[in-house]
Design a protein around this motif. Structure first.
Motif, PDB file in Angstrom:
ATOM      1  N   ALA A 150      54.755 114.128 -11.138  1.00  0.00           N
ATOM      2  CA  ALA A 150      55.436 113.314 -10.120  1.00  0.00           C
ATOM      3  C   ALA A 150      54.479 112.271  -9.538  1.00  0.00           C
ATOM      4  N   ALA A 151      53.222 112.658  -9.348  1.00  0.00           N
ATOM      5  CA  ALA A 151      52.239 111.748  -8.747  1.00  0.00           C
ATOM      6  C   ALA A 151      51.965 110.537  -9.627  1.00  0.00           C
ATOM      7  N   THR A 152      52.153 110.678 -10.939  1.00  0.00           N
ATOM      8  CA  THR A 152      51.897 109.529 -11.832  1.00  0.00           C
ATOM      9  C   THR A 152      52.836 108.366 -11.506  1.00  0.00           C
ATOM     10  N   ARG A 153      53.946 108.644 -10.860  1.00  0.00           N
ATOM     11  CA  ARG A 153      54.885 107.559 -10.507  1.00  0.00           C
ATOM     12  C   ARG A 153      54.354 106.684  -9.373  1.00  0.00           C
ATOM     13  N   TYR A 154      53.365 107.187  -8.630  1.00  0.00           N
ATOM     14  CA  TYR A 154      52.916 106.479  -7.419  1.00  0.00           C
ATOM     15  C   TYR A 154      51.441 106.099  -7.446  1.00  0.00           C
ATOM     16  N   LEU A 155      50.582 106.960  -8.011  1.00  0.00           N
ATOM     17  CA  LEU A 155      49.140 106.690  -7.945  1.00  0.00           C
ATOM     18  C   LEU A 155      48.789 105.536  -8.877  1.00  0.00           C
ATOM     19  N   ALA A 156      48.007 104.599  -8.343  1.00  0.00           N
ATOM     20  CA  ALA A 156      47.575 103.451  -9.149  1.00  0.00           C
ATOM     21  C   ALA A 156      46.049 103.431  -9.141  1.00  0.00           C
ATOM     22  N   LYS A 157      45.468 102.329  -9.602  1.00  0.00           N
ATOM     23  CA  LYS A 157      44.008 102.216  -9.709  1.00  0.00           C
ATOM     24  C   LYS A 157      43.333 102.689  -8.413  1.00  0.00           C
ATOM     25  N   ASP A 158      42.292 103.490  -8.553  1.00  0.00           N
ATOM     26  CA  ASP A 158      41.533 104.080  -7.450  1.00  0.00           C
ATOM     27  C   ASP A 158      42.297 105.177  -6.709  1.00  0.00           C
ATOM     28  N   GLY A 159      43.477 105.531  -7.181  1.00  0.00           N
ATOM     29  CA  GLY A 159      44.173 106.695  -6.626  1.00  0.00           C
ATOM     30  C   GLY A 159      43.470 107.979  -7.046  1.00  0.00           C
ATOM     31  N   VAL A 160      43.742 109.050  -6.285  1.00  0.00           N
ATOM     32  CA  VAL A 160      43.091 110.342  -6.571  1.00  0.00           C
ATOM     33  C   VAL A 160      44.123 111.463  -6.474  1.00  0.00           C
ATOM     34  N   ILE A 161      44.093 112.357  -7.446  1.00  0.00           N
ATOM     35  CA  ILE A 161      44.827 113.611  -7.295  1.00  0.00           C
ATOM     36  C   ILE A 161      43.824 114.748  -7.373  1.00  0.00           C
ATOM     37  N   ALA A 162      43.871 115.630  -6.370  1.00  0.00           N
ATOM     38  CA  ALA A 162      42.962 116.779  -6.340  1.00  0.00           C
ATOM     39  C   ALA A 162      43.795 118.048  -6.415  1.00  0.00           C
ATOM     40  N   GLN A 163      43.542 118.817  -7.439  1.00  0.00           N
ATOM     41  CA  GLN A 163      44.252 120.090  -7.612  1.00  0.00           C
ATOM     42  C   GLN A 163      43.339 121.205  -7.125  1.00  0.00           C
ATOM     43  N   VAL A 164      43.916 122.137  -6.361  1.00  0.00           N
ATOM     44  CA  VAL A 164      43.113 123.271  -5.901  1.00  0.00           C
ATOM     45  C   VAL A 164      43.338 124.441  -6.863  1.00  0.00           C
ATOM     46  N   SER A 165      42.388 124.598  -7.772  1.00  0.00           N
ATOM     47  CA  SER A 165      42.348 125.745  -8.675  1.00  0.00           C
ATOM     48  C   SER A 165      41.566 126.841  -7.944  1.00  0.00           C
ATOM     49  N   ALA A 166      40.687 127.548  -8.583  1.00  0.00           N
ATOM     50  CA  ALA A 166      39.894 128.594  -7.903  1.00  0.00           C
ATOM     51  C   ALA A 166      38.725 128.985  -8.793  1.00  0.00           C
ATOM     52  N   VAL A 167      37.735 129.612  -8.169  1.00  0.00           N
ATOM     53  CA  VAL A 167      36.545 130.040  -8.911  1.00  0.00           C
ATOM     54  C   VAL A 167      36.919 131.000 -10.045  1.00  0.00           C
ATOM     55  N   VAL A 168      38.038 131.748  -9.882  1.00  0.00           N
ATOM     56  CA  VAL A 168      38.440 132.691 -10.942  1.00  0.00           C
ATOM     57  C   VAL A 168      38.895 131.978 -12.215  1.00  0.00           C
TER      58      VAL A 168
END
Ligand SMILES: NC(=O)c1ccc[n+]([C@@H]2O[C@H](COP(=O)([O-])OP(=O)(O)OC[C@H]3O[C@@H](n4cnc5c(N)ncnc54)[C@H](OP(=O)(O)O)[C@@H]3O)[C@@H](O)[C@H]2O)c1
Length: 219
Positions: free
Chosen positions: A113-131
């Motif tokens: 969904a974010a690909t529809r809005y984020l443009a150059k210099d945009g950032v998506i941060a996913q919170v995964s985990a150490v596991v």
């Protein structure tokens, strides 16, 4: 900067939202808990976004509504998640499906969904985990979902490079957010004292801003 924090009613997401707001971002806060969401929204003057990420169309609706509220998006942080404790033999099929849906499928749909809005210099941060890289017994499905998310982030980063969008995969250590006290199922083992979520959030937001050295739990 216009930022959406998904899971901003949580112990970690709320600190990420505060940290982004402190740097001057306009932040939209997502979560289902109305009291926690309203209180944070008032504190940082943020529009509120509701929505179950495991419902069909849920992730799309959350991202679309935030983009409407902010007039676009420059930063998306996906910090919603949940954990199920116990040997896999003891976990119901419904619980296992819920963990994979919330911790793996929902973040992938948020990214799409974010690909529809984020443009150059945009950032998506996913919170995964150490596991994701140090999977644990008693957390097998959660570890698998987070490892899957980390693999997705590596591939998705390559897909987004041409558009100039940065994809961050954050694999925080154990933090004192209360996550373990509201599991999807099971009983948490005794856990050592975790890190302060505010400090961890500040480190993630610094990485989003491209400030300083990136800690080894973020790539
Ligand atoms: N705490 C740790 O030690 C730790 C360590 C490494 C990684 N993480 C990851 O960090 C992220 C945040 O965890 P946390 O510690 O902040 O936990 P938390 O305080 O329990 O927050 C979980 C967040 O997820 C949201 N959420 C859960 N199910 C949802 C659903 N079906 N639809 C929409 N939102 C949903 C909750 O919102 P509502 O209930 O208001 O909807 C809440 O905002 C998770 O991805 C977790 O796996 C945590």
């Amino acid at each position: 900067m216009r930022a959406l924090v998904i899971g901003a009613t949580g112990g970690f997401g709320s600190e990420v939202a505060r940290s982004l707001a402190a740097r001057g971002a306009r932040v939209a806060v997502h979560g289902r808990n109305t009291d926690r969401r309203a209180s944070l929204a008032q504190e940082i003057e943020a529009p509120q976004i509701d929505g179950d990420l495991t419902a069909p169309g849920g992730p799309d609706a959350v991202v679309d509504e935030a983009a409407r509220a902010l007039g676009g998006l420059d930063i998306v942080v996906m910090s919603a998640g949940g954990v199920a404790f116990g040997p896999v033999a003891d976990l119901a099929e419904k619980v296992l499906r819920q963990v994979i849906e919330l911790d793996l499928i929902a973040p992938i749909l948020v990214a799409r969904a974010a690909t529809r809005y984020l443009a150059k210099d945009g950032v998506i941060a996913q919170v995964s985990a150490v596991v994701a890289t140090q999977p644990m017994a008693g957390l097998a499905a959660y570890s698998a979902a987070k490892a899957g998310l980390t693999a997705f982030d590596v591939a998705f980063r390559r897909e987004m490079r041409r558009a100039g969008v940065r994809v961050l995969d954050a694999r925080p250590p154990h933090m004192e957010t209360g996550l373990a006290t509201r599991p999807i199922a099971g009983t948490p083992p005794g856990l050592a004292e975790g890190r302060n979520p505010r400090e961890v959030a500040d480190e993630l937001v610094a990485a989003i801003a491209g400030d300083g050295d990136t800690p080894d739990w973020i790539s």
